[in-house]
Every structure is written in structure tokens, then in C-alpha cells.
Write a protein that holds these residues in place. Structure first.
Motif, PDB file in Angstrom:
ATOM      1  N   MET A   1     -10.573  -1.696   7.388  1.00 20.20           N
ATOM      2  CA  MET A   1     -10.077  -2.097   6.041  1.00 20.20           C
ATOM      3  C   MET A   1      -9.182  -0.581   5.524  1.00 20.20           C
ATOM      4  N   VAL A   2      -9.984   0.455   6.031  1.00 20.56           N
ATOM      5  CA  VAL A   2      -9.339   1.962   5.491  1.00 20.56           C
ATOM      6  C   VAL A   2      -8.018   1.834   5.895  1.00 20.56           C
ATOM      7  N   VAL A   3      -7.540   1.527   7.199  1.00 19.55           N
ATOM      8  CA  VAL A   3      -6.179   1.904   7.651  1.00 19.55           C
ATOM      9  C   VAL A   3      -5.354   0.803   7.530  1.00 19.55           C
ATOM     10  N   TYR A   4      -6.019  -0.270   6.822  1.00 18.93           N
ATOM     11  CA  TYR A   4      -5.101  -1.559   6.722  1.00 18.93           C
ATOM     12  C   TYR A   4      -3.806  -1.484   6.155  1.00 18.93           C
ATOM     13  N   GLY A   5      -3.588  -0.431   4.904  1.00 21.10           N
ATOM     14  CA  GLY A   5      -2.307  -0.595   4.385  1.00 21.10           C
ATOM     15  C   GLY A   5      -1.659   0.939   4.860  1.00 21.10           C
ATOM     16  N   MET A   6      -2.206   1.815   5.550  1.00 12.80           N
ATOM     17  CA  MET A   6      -1.653   2.973   5.864  1.00 12.80           C
ATOM     18  C   MET A   6      -0.394   2.938   6.744  1.00 12.80           C
ATOM     19  N   PRO A   7       0.646   3.550   6.410  1.00 19.70           N
ATOM     20  CA  PRO A   7       1.938   3.370   7.001  1.00 19.70           C
ATOM     21  C   PRO A   7       1.720   4.440   8.237  1.00 19.70           C
TER      22      PRO A   7
ATOM     23  N   TRP B   1       4.038   5.794   9.980  1.00 19.50           N
ATOM     24  CA  TRP B   1       4.608   7.075  10.041  1.00 19.50           C
ATOM     25  C   TRP B   1       4.226   8.143   8.950  1.00 19.50           C
TER      26      TRP B   1
ATOM     27  N   TYR C   1     -10.853  -6.200  14.867  1.00 20.79           N
ATOM     28  CA  TYR C   1     -11.471  -7.224  14.157  1.00 20.79           C
ATOM     29  C   TYR C   1     -11.319  -8.611  14.327  1.00 20.79           C
TER      30      TYR C   1
ATOM     31  N   LEU D   1      -4.441  -9.524   0.793  1.00 19.87           N
ATOM     32  CA  LEU D   1      -4.059  -9.266   2.214  1.00 19.87           C
ATOM     33  C   LEU D   1      -2.696  -8.951   2.227  1.00 19.87           C
TER      34      LEU D   1
ATOM     35  N   PRO E   1      -0.736  -4.944   0.609  1.00 24.77           N
ATOM     36  CA  PRO E   1      -0.427  -3.504   1.095  1.00 24.77           C
ATOM     37  C   PRO E   1       0.741  -3.810   2.263  1.00 24.77           C
TER      38      PRO E   1
ATOM     39  N   ALA F   1       3.690  -1.332   1.711  1.00 30.36           N
ATOM     40  CA  ALA F   1       4.223  -0.499   3.110  1.00 30.36           C
ATOM     41  C   ALA F   1       5.763  -0.561   3.441  1.00 30.36           C
TER      42      ALA F   1
ATOM     43  N   GLY G   1      -3.528   0.314  -0.311  1.00 34.68           N
ATOM     44  CA  GLY G   1      -3.956  -0.631   0.706  1.00 34.68           C
ATOM     45  C   GLY G   1      -5.308  -0.959   0.980  1.00 34.68           C
ATOM     46  N   MET G   2      -5.868   0.192   0.974  1.00 37.27           N
ATOM     47  CA  MET G   2      -7.199  -0.151   1.183  1.00 37.27           C
ATOM     48  C   MET G   2      -8.049  -0.739   0.151  1.00 37.27           C
TER      49      MET G   2
ATOM     50  N   ALA H   1      -7.390  -4.501   0.513  1.00 35.47           N
ATOM     51  CA  ALA H   1      -7.987  -4.772   1.964  1.00 35.47           C
ATOM     52  C   ALA H   1      -9.581  -4.933   1.713  1.00 35.47           C
ATOM     53  N   PHE H   2      -9.944  -4.091   0.945  1.00 31.88           N
ATOM     54  CA  PHE H   2     -11.474  -4.284   0.594  1.00 31.88           C
ATOM     55  C   PHE H   2     -11.629  -5.704  -0.271  1.00 31.88           C
TER      56      PHE H   2
ATOM     57  N   PHE I   1     -10.690  -8.733   2.205  1.00 33.32           N
ATOM     58  CA  PHE I   1     -11.661  -8.865   3.454  1.00 33.32           C
ATOM     59  C   PHE I   1     -12.914  -9.377   2.856  1.00 33.32           C
TER      60      PHE I   1
ATOM     61  N   ASP J   1     -12.504 -13.034   2.463  1.00 29.16           N
ATOM     62  CA  ASP J   1     -12.587 -13.500   3.467  1.00 29.16           C
ATOM     63  C   ASP J   1     -13.671 -13.940   4.146  1.00 29.16           C
TER      64      ASP J   1
END
Lengths: 350, 464
Positions: free
Chosen positions: A165-171, A173, A231, B386, B389, B393, B443-444, B447-448, B451, B454
Motif C-alpha cells: 500500500m505504501v508504494v502503491y501510488g509512488m512514481p 521515476w 499481493y 484504488l 493514485p 501519478a 497515493g498511499m 491505497a489504504f 485496500f 477490498d
């Protein structure tokens, strides 16, 4: 018959490519026309300058008539004088026969202006980088996912889900920028970019040098990428573990390790392949511009370059080729799926 | 019916409350919403939304200043940015009109600021005379006459206009031979001004703390002459909560202003595209037959187009505004939930109550919108969360290539500026880390939330 299914799938992929290229041609028709016309204008101007240099004496009228004729001839050759639909049609034909035209500014490493050459020389570099990442992601992701599923709700499962979840929206680049700052400047362990040192070393050193340059970009993408695979694997495997045949396998006293990697993974493989690899395909194509951060000379960097130099033919040629590779990837995925799960071939009609 | 829905919602909330990271997500979302709501109060530069790219707006702030909190971690403090208003203003009326004012600057930091500027707005013909008195009694003076018909802005910078004066002020402290070898135009003027006048003042200045007083005497020639604004600006080595970038812009203000755009882009795109996708999937599944096949073909075309490349090319060719960009994303994002929704719809339509509704003469539309789609609402919310994010991005990525909408401030554009001016290679971390962190955090957050929903929707995923 597997091969029949395979042939059908490949033909279908090709049709899909044609349809999408047609849509692209329609969307970008006016821009492509404009670029083509200005290129024709340039060609004609160049030819007439050459005439003048050779000292061919013509009177002004004759010269203008020749110029107009030549322009019209070239316009006819590229079907620019035809109605809209026909122009789109011919451009589609050109693209799917990989006749992508000439670039305006960008050149290939050998100095050619053929867009096809410019794009194709970059394909293997992109495939090398992203292929490596995909393989590592998949292996690591499936491994971690199995571990997660085995003790679902446990500490390992919860922490790695948190990671997902932490990296889910991390670009990717941005993360790449951070790693460059950290590992190329603060602690100079790795090169900050490019594919080779200049000049590239010979022999085995060449490969080692390439690997050395790959470490940081691959690390960036893997650190962000494998969580998703893990996941999905976890969820699919967890579903499979609740099936009756797993319970019976356990009842027969088969070791947990065998149940997990033999029985479960085998049954769960098809959905893992589709969902995880499909997700991977999407995320890798979404990370393609990431190459620009590491000045990796692949197709993603070509997007940067062609946008910065406003080279429309290269931009669109690159788009068509990227789409082609993406569609091949999707078809390949279906073929693997069909191979792993024989039911698909029968269920073609449903 | 309505009470049923409410009951459903309540039980959903009861379950949601159990998922701890879901609550963390909600809290974070709340923080973002508060930031957007109180944007006006949080911005340190109020006009950032309209004047982000207006270089005039930022002339008084320092370039590449670090965040103020960097001082907490260093032994030698960086001077922070400040604006000093005039003190002891005396207006003389005898003979020519004149204005006298003083600007005391308490210099306590361990490292000098980037610059000290006298920022004036003047009207008419004026003569000004300024003196800077250092704590050690040395003074620097400078005078200038200027006239203009309207109001004019005058900016006198130590670093750009007064290097020679600074040299004259402190050179007597330096070894004469070394002082003579220095070109006054190339000294580090600000460093020398705030340093002890002793050997090494130009090469290795030692800070001289204390009160520096800038005295300004303005003689107003002519009846219409006036001083409209007078202030001394200290362009510090540290400035603001997040520092400044290479174009002197305050990054904190930029990131706060970008928050609302990230939320708008993310929420609008996911809302529209998921709504379209759900209706599309349900329709395909419900009608079946040739409609289903046709809709499936169209769906497959969209799925086979790589999203980011097409978005890049569309943006490069059509140079869209932020709203068009959101529309473009919706055009390609709606495919997300279709497959799952269609398969759910295939199961739903076999239910006997659908058949009963049919028998009662309900129209297709009524069955779709009253009986089927409401059941998909929880799933739709999860996919919306979901999808957020991704949308953020994508916009950031397109901005990174330099194709963003230049009329707004987004996090991606801040990163584009940073990357294209080489901040990565120069190690300007405060220009790179915060905007990306903001993207990642948002994004996190979603996502929290996503999920968490979900896990509620698929209870068998929770544990073994």
C-alpha cells in the motif's frame, strides 16, 4: 488443439494492432498531414536549391511550374490529396507495414533519419531493462506472496501488505531520483545514468559494465514493483488453499511445503500469470518514461527526446511500436495462460 | 428501501472501522482535505496560484535556500529570510521634504544570508542616501538619485550593486597586499559585509554577529515625490518550511497549492471513469448476446492501448489544459472495473428477483439502475479509491516530461522544474523529496482506503 488456439490468438492480436493503428491515424491525422506537408515542402526546396547550384538556367515561370508539379507529385505519392478517410487508411497501411516515415530532427546512432530505424535500435535496450525487472519481480513476488499466504494475517503478511500500500501510488521515476541522489552522489556507489561507460570496455568487461549500469534502475523498479505481484499471488493462493483438494492432500499427510509449491501453486498459476503479469505489463509500460531519469537510451527516453524536440513522426512511430510490443505482450500472456490452463481453448465460444 | 441502504452503509462502516490502516487512510484524507480547505491560511505567498511562474513575484526571495528546520541539525545556523519594516520614521518638512528611516537587522546566524536587499517603491524625483552601520562601527554608504513620472521600483542589492562599497568598508582590515590583489567586483560581498574585518575577510570570512543598521535618508524633490514602500529584505540561506527552488519560488506554497489539483485530478478521474466502467460492465453482462460481444470487442481495443504512451502523445500533440487532461484520462481509465463488474453482473442477473422484476414489467433501465448497479456500489467505491493514485501519478508523469498545464501548479510540474534544472545532480534534495513524497503520500492514503474496502468485500482474503 493448442496450435490452433495459438494461431487464432496471434491473428487476433494482429487485427487488434491494425484497428488501434487505424484509431491512432484518425486521431492524429491533421498533425501527421501537417508534418508530412512541411517535409514535402522541405524536400522540394532542397531539390530546387540543388538545381540552382548546378547552374541549370530556367526562366522564373518554368521554375515555379516545376516546383508546383514536383510538390503535387509528392503530395500524390503520400496520398495527401485524397479525402480524409483515404488518408487515414493509407497512413494505417504505412504504419502496419512499418513504414514510419522520416524524423524531423532526431537521428539514429548511425545518423539515419528513418523513424523505424530510430525506434527499433532502442527496443532491445528497453526489453533488456524491463525484461530483467519483470523476471525478478515475478520470482520475488511469487515467493513473497506464497510466504504471505501461508501465514495470512501474520506479521509477515501484514507488514508486506503495508509495503504494497505504501508504494502503491509512488512514481517509479521519483524513487529513481532519490536513489540517484543517494547512491550516485551522496555515496558514489553506482553511475547516475546511461547504459555504458564512455568509452565502453571491450569483451567481458562490456557485459559487466552493462550490468553495473543496470543495477540502480533495476533496483528502483524491483523495490517498487514486486509488492503488487506478491499481493496478487497471496490472494490467489489464499483462494486456492480453501479448495477441497488441498484439504485432501493435507489429509493424506503430504508435507506443507509440497502442498504449497506442488499442489497450490500449480492450480493457482494461471490466474497468477494473468493477473500478476498483466499488472506488471501495465505498470512497466506506465514506468517507461522512467528511462529518462537514468538516461537509459531506450524507447522511454525517446518519448522525452521527441517531446522536447517536438519530433512528431518519431513520437508517433514510437507510440505505434510501443503499442505493438504491448499487444504482443498481451497475446503472449494469453498463450501462456492457454498452455497452463487447457480449459481456455475449449471455452473460446463462451 | 432507503432505510435498507442506510442500514447497509452502517454495517459497512462498522466493518471498515475494524481495519486499522483503513482508518489511517481516512485520517490522512481528512488532513489533505483540511489543507485544501485552509489553503489561504497555509500559503506563505498568497498569490502562488496565479503568479507561480511570474518571476517578478519571487525576486525578493533567495535562490536554492534550504528549509528553515535544517538549522536544527547544523552547528552553524544559516541566516533565515526576513523582511524588515522601517523603524524610527522621521519626516522632515523644513526646506526640501525628506524621510528618514532605520532598518535594524539582528544578525545572529552562523552563516551569512544570500543577499541583503533594499526594496523601494518611489514616485517622482528623489535623492536617496543609505548607510549601513556594522556592529564594529565600520560603515558603508551609498547614494543615488532617480526620477520617474510614475511609481518605480528600485532594488539595491549588496551582492549585485554594492560589491565595491563592501570592499571599501572592510578592506582596511585585510592584509594590504592581499586586499590589493582582490578584484572588488568579484568578492563575496555578502559574506564580507557580515564578517569581521580581519585578515581572511575575503577568503575565509569569520562571522560578525550583532546589530546591523541600515539608515535611509530620502530627499523628496518636487511636490509629487513620495516613498510608497520601503523595506529591507534578507534573502536567507534558509527560507520557509520547505525552502526555495532554483527560480526563488517558495516550495511550501507550491506544494500546498498543488494539493487541491492532485485531489481534483485523482477524484474526478476515478469518479467518472469508474462510474462509466461500472455502467458499461453491467450493461454488457445484463444484455449478453451480441451486445455483450460488441461491447467486449470495444473493451478489448481500449485494454490493448498502453495508457501512458498514448497519454504522452495526446498531450504532446494537443497541449491540453488540466481539464482536457482529466477527460483524456477518463477516456482510457474506465476499462479498469469492467471485467469484474461484468462477471458480477452475469451472476446477479440469474437471481430470481431480477426475473420477478422482469415479470412485473420493469424496463431494462429500471432493472439495471434500481436492482443491479446499487449492489455494485461498494465494489465501485473500492475501485474508485484504488484508481485515484494512478490518475495522480499519470498527471505527474506527463508533467515530468514537460507537458503539464502551465496555468496551474501541480506536484508533477514542480518535479519537472527540479529535474530539468538538474536538482538531482546538484543534490537539491528539498526540491525533489517533498513534491514526490506528497504524491506518494496521497497515493498511499487512497491505497489504504481502497485496500481496506477490498478486504471487507472479499472476506475470505483476510485470513486462512
Amino acid at each position: 488443439m493448442y496450435w490452433k488456439y495459438a494461431v487464432r490468438r496471434v491473428i487476433y492480436a494482429f487485427l487488434m494492432f491494425a484497428v488501434i493503428v487505424f484509431i491512432f491515424s484518425a486521431i492524429f491525422n491533421s498533425v501527421a498531414d501537417r508534418v508530412m506537408r512541411s517535409q514535402i515542402q522541405e524536400t522540394v526546396n532542397g531539390e530546387s536549391r540543388a538545381f540552382l547550384r548546378q547552374g541549370v538556367q530556367r526562366n522564373q515561370d518554368q521554375f515555379l511550374v516545376w516546383k508546383a508539379q514536383r510538390t503535387a507529385e509528392l503530395i500524390g505519392m503520400y496520398h495527401l490529396d485524397e479525402p480524409l478517410f483515404s488518408r487515414i487508411f493509407w497512413r494505417t497501411i504505412d504504419t502496419i507495414t512499418f513504414n514510419l516515415g522520416q524524423s524531423t530532427i532526431i537521428r539514429s546512432s548511425a545518423g539515419e533519419q528513418d523513424v523505424m530505424v530510430i525506434v527499433t535500435e532502442r527496443i532491445p535496450r528497453t526489453l533488456l531493462l524491463f525484461g530483467t525487472v519483470a523476471v525478478i519481480d515475478l520470482i520475488l513476488g511469487v515467493f513473497v506472496g506464497m510466504r504471505k499466504a501461508r501465514k495470512a494475517g501474520g506479521l509477515m503478511d501484514r507488514t508486506t501488505s503495508m509495503g504494497t500500500m505504501v508504494v502503491y501510488g509512488m512514481p517509479a521515476w521519483w524513487f529513481g531520483m532519490l536513489l540517484i541522489m543517494l547512491f550516485a552522489f551522496t555515496i558514489p556507489l553506482f553511475p547516475s545514468g546511461a547504459m555504458h561507460s564512455t568509452p565502453p570496455p571491450e569483451g567481458i568487461g562490456y557485459t559487466l559494465d552493462l550490468l553495473y549500469h543496470m543495477i540502480l534502475p533495476v533496483l528502483t523498479l524491483v523495490v517498487l514493483g514486486f509488492w503488487g505481484v506478491a499481493y496478487i499471488t497471496r490472494n490467489v493462493v489464499l483462494g486456492t488453499l480453501q479448495e477441497d483438494f488441498i484439504m485432501s492432500a493435507r489429509a493424506r499427510g503430504i508435507s506443507e511445503q509440497k502442498v504449497l509449491f506442488g499442489h497450490t501453486l500449480r492450480a493457482a498459476a494461471p490466474p497468477i500469470v494473468t493477473m500478476a503479469v498483466l499488472g506488471l505489463l501495465g505498470s512497466l509500460f506506465g514506468a517507461i518514461v522512467f528511462e529518462g531519469i537514468f538516461s537509459w537510451p531506450g524507447m522511454g527516453s525517446l518519448y522525452w527526446q521527441s517531446v522536447q524536440q517536438n519530433d512528431i513522426p518519431v513520437l508517433m512511430g514510437n507510440l505505434s511500436m510501443t503499442t505493438g510490443i504491448y499487444i504482443i505482450g498481451l497475446a503472449f500472456l494469453d498463450l501462456i495462460y492457454g498452455f497452463l490452463d487447457p480449459r481456455v481453448k475449449v471455452g473460446g465460444k463462451a | 428501501m432507503k432505510r435498507d441502504r442506510l442500514e447497509q452503509l452502517r454495517s459497512f462502516w462498522d466493518e471498515f472501522r475494524q481495519v486499522r490502516f483503513g482508518l489511517v487512510g481516512l485520517v490522512l484524507l481528512g488532513v489533505f482535505i483540511v489543507i485544501v480547505a485552509f489553503e489561504g491560511k497555509l500559503l506563505t505567498y498568497g498569490d502562488v496560484n496565479t503568479r507561480w511562474r511570474d518571476m517578478l513575484y519571487w525576486t525578493n526571495s533567495p535562490r536554492y535556500a534550504m528549509p528553515v528546520w535544517v538549522n536544527w541539525f547544523t552547528g552553524k545556523d544559516y541566516a533565515s529570510s526576513a523582511v524588515i519594516e522601517p523603524h524610527n520614521v522621521v519626516e522632515g518638512t523644513e526646506g526640501l521634504r525628506s524621510v528618514h528611516m532605520e532598518f535594524p537587522y539582528e544578525y545572529k546566524a552562523g552563516r551569512p544570508p544570500r543577499d541583503l536587499l533594499l526594496d523601494l517603491a518611489l514616485t517622482g524625483q528623489v535623492a536617496l542616501q543609505m548607510t549601513i552601520e556594522r556592529p564594529d562601527g565600520r560603515t558603508l554608504s551609498y547614494s543615488k538619485q532617480t526620477s520617474s513620472s510614475g511609481s518605480q521600483q528600485l532594488r539595491i542589492s549588496i551582492d549585485q550593486n554594492l560589491r565595491e562599497r563592501v570592499y571599501q568598508t572592510v578592506a582596511s582590515g585585510e592584509d594590504p597586499a592581499i586586499a590589493a590583489s582582490r578584484n572588488p567586483k568579484q568578492i563575496n560581498a555578502v559574506g564580507a559585509l557580515f564578517a569581521k574585518a580581519q585578515p581572511g575577510v575575503f577568503s575565509n570570512p569569520e562571522v560578525l554577529n550583532g546589530t546591523y543598521t541600515l539608515t535611509l535618508n530620502v530627499t523628496l524633490v518636487g511636490p509629487s515625490a513620495s516613498v510608497d514602500r520601503a523595506q529591507v529584505v534578507i534573502a536567507g540561506g534558509v527560507s520557509g518550511i520547505l525552502g526555495t527552488d532554483g527560480n526563488k519560488r517558495d516550495l511550501w506554497s507550491g506544494i500546498i497549492a498543488g494539493t487541491k489539483w492532485a485531489l481534483i485530478i485523482g477524484l474526478l478521474t476515478s469518479l467518472i471513469s469508474v462510474a462509466v466502467g461500472v455502467v458499461y460492465g453491467v450493461t454488457a453482462g445484463y444484455f449478453g448476446g451480441w451486445i455483450d460481444s460488441l461491447m467486449n470487442r470495444i473493451y478489448e481495443i481500449f485494454v490493448s492501448i498502453p495508457l501512458l504512451p498514448i497519454m504522452i502523445v495526446l498531450s504532446a500533440v494537443f497541449k491540453p489544459s488540466i481539464w482536457i487532461m482529466i477527460t483524456m484520462m477518463c477516456v482510457f481509465f474506465w476499462v479498469g472495473p469492467v471485467k469484474t463488474v461484468r462477471s458480477i453482473a452475469l451472476q446477479l442477473k440469474e437471481n430470481s428477483y431480477i426475473e420477478a422484476a422482469h415479470g412485473l414489467g420493469a424496463t431494462h433501465r429500471r432493472i439495471l439502475f434500481k436492482h443491479m448497479i446499487p449492489q455494485l456500489v461498494p465494489y465501485a467505491f473500492a475501485s474508485m479509491a484504488l484508481a485515484v493514485p494512478g490518475a495522480i501519478a499519470y498527471e505527474a508523469t506527463i508533467s515530468l516530461i514537460g507537458l503539464g498545464d502551465a496555468t496551474v501548479v501541480t506536484w508533477g510540474q514542480i518535479l519537472f522544474d527540479a529535474f530539468s534544472s538538474g536538482a538531482v545532480l546538484q543534490g537539491i534534495w528539498w526540491w525533489i523529496v517533498p513534491p514526490g513524497l506528497a504524491i506518494a503520500l496521497m497515493g498511499m492514503t487512497f491505497a489504504f482506503i481502497g485496500f481496506a474496502m477490498d478486504t471487507i468485500l472479499n472476506p475470505k482474503l483476510r485470513t486462512r
